[in-house]
Write an enzyme that holds these catalytic residues in place. Structure first.
Site, PDB file in Angstrom:
ATOM      1  CG  ASP A  78     -61.291  -2.964   2.913  1.00  0.00           C
ATOM      2  OD1 ASP A  78     -61.663  -2.161   3.779  1.00  0.00           O
ATOM      3  OD2 ASP A  78     -61.795  -2.653   1.651  1.00  0.00           O
ATOM      4  CG  ASP A 167     -57.192   4.293   5.012  1.00  0.00           C
ATOM      5  OD1 ASP A 167     -57.531   4.927   4.545  1.00  0.00           O
ATOM      6  OD2 ASP A 167     -57.846   3.722   5.551  1.00  0.00           O
ATOM      7  CD  GLU A 169     -60.709   7.008   5.327  1.00  0.00           C
ATOM      8  OE1 GLU A 169     -61.925   7.270   4.973  1.00  0.00           O
ATOM      9  OE2 GLU A 169     -60.760   5.649   5.009  1.00  0.00           O
TER      10      GLU A 169
END
Length: 279
Positions: A78, A167, A169
């Site tokens: 990534d 994503d 987090e």
């Protein structure tokens, strides 16, 4: 004269005591700065990337790789603007077969290297997708899903495009859970994934770390039936998964891999990567 000498001695003693106390005071200030997120240096908006919070919060241990559910793993990477122009032929020759490229963050940032990274991975033969770095404190989940889809996060059934990834987090800009309650965070994620599916016909991948998921969603298990799990853990084993998921689809196992740092295992052979791309 005796008074003068006594005064000088007292002044010297006071200065010596101050010199001893000063390092302790500065040490305490530094420690407080480390413990207080508001006292830390906050990165610029848009600079976040996948796995940014893993080492500071979860640490790392052991060599890259490790035990997983399927015997065969397919290597992936990534990337974001931090990698700049990526040497995709070199990654391909090293065995990397799939990639995710950061497309957007919040509703205010687009990856300035997106074209080179997204097209470059495709041109060497990789199956690739895009990810969105969520900032739940800046706008709704639906608004961010729309921004993502409108700026590179779409999906097409061409056999080479993976579904978009959310994503979600630790917040690099402030409080870990973005000021959300656990139920509020679950609602925000649901808002995003529902809007993404409405726009693309695909359920997005969810990238997260188990410790963050427990802290910020209360270890909610309701997304596991629809959303593939991309787990972050920099260790020799994947460890405990968030509630609901009995297996992972992808595992970000290191941020210090060859050529580009962030390397991942897909839980299966290349045909399984292709199956996810095809929906």
């Amino acid at each position: 004269m005796r008074v003068h000498r006594s005064g000088t001695s007292l002044a010297g003693a006071a200065l010596a005591a101050l010199a001893l106390l000063l390092p302790l005071t500065l040490s305490g200030t530094a420690s407080a700065a480390q413990d207080d997120p508001g006292a830390r240096q906050v990165p610029a908006r848009g600079s976040a990337y996948m796995g940014m919070g893993v080492i500071p919060h979860d640490g790392q241990g052991g060599k890259p790789g490790g035990i997983s559910i399927q015997a065969t793993q397919t290597e992936g990477v990534d990337v974001s603007s931090h990698q700049g122009n990526v040497d995709w032929p070199r990654l391909w020759n090293s065995g990397v077969r799939w990639a995710y490229v950061k497309a957007t963050e919040g509703t205010y940032y687009k990856n300035t290297y997106f074209t080179q990274q997204y097209n470059g991975s495709y041109n060497v033969g990789m199956i690739r997708g895009t990810y969105h770095f969520a900032t739940p404190d800046t706008s709704t989940g639906a608004a961010q899903a729309d921004y993502f889809v409108n700026n590179g996060g779409g999906w097409s059934k061409d056999g080479k495009t993976l579904p978009g990834a959310l994503d979600i987090e630790w917040n690099p800009y402030g409080a870990a859970c973005y000021g959300k309650t656990q139920s509020g965070m679950v609602a925000w994620i649901r808002d995003f994934v529902n809007r993404y599916k409405y726009r693309t016909g695909r359920d997005p991948v969810i990238y997260t770390a188990t410790s963050w998921w427990k802290q910020c969603t209360g270890n909610y298990g309701g997304f596991a039936t629809a959303n593939p799990l991309w787990i972050a853990r920099y260790a020799t084993t994947v460890g405990e998964l968030p509630a609901g998921w009995s297996y992972y689809t992808m595992w970000q196992y290191t941020s210090s891999g060859p050529i580009v740092g962030d390397h991942n295992h897909f839980n299966g052979d290349l045909s399984r990567v292709q199956a996810l791309a095809n929906g």
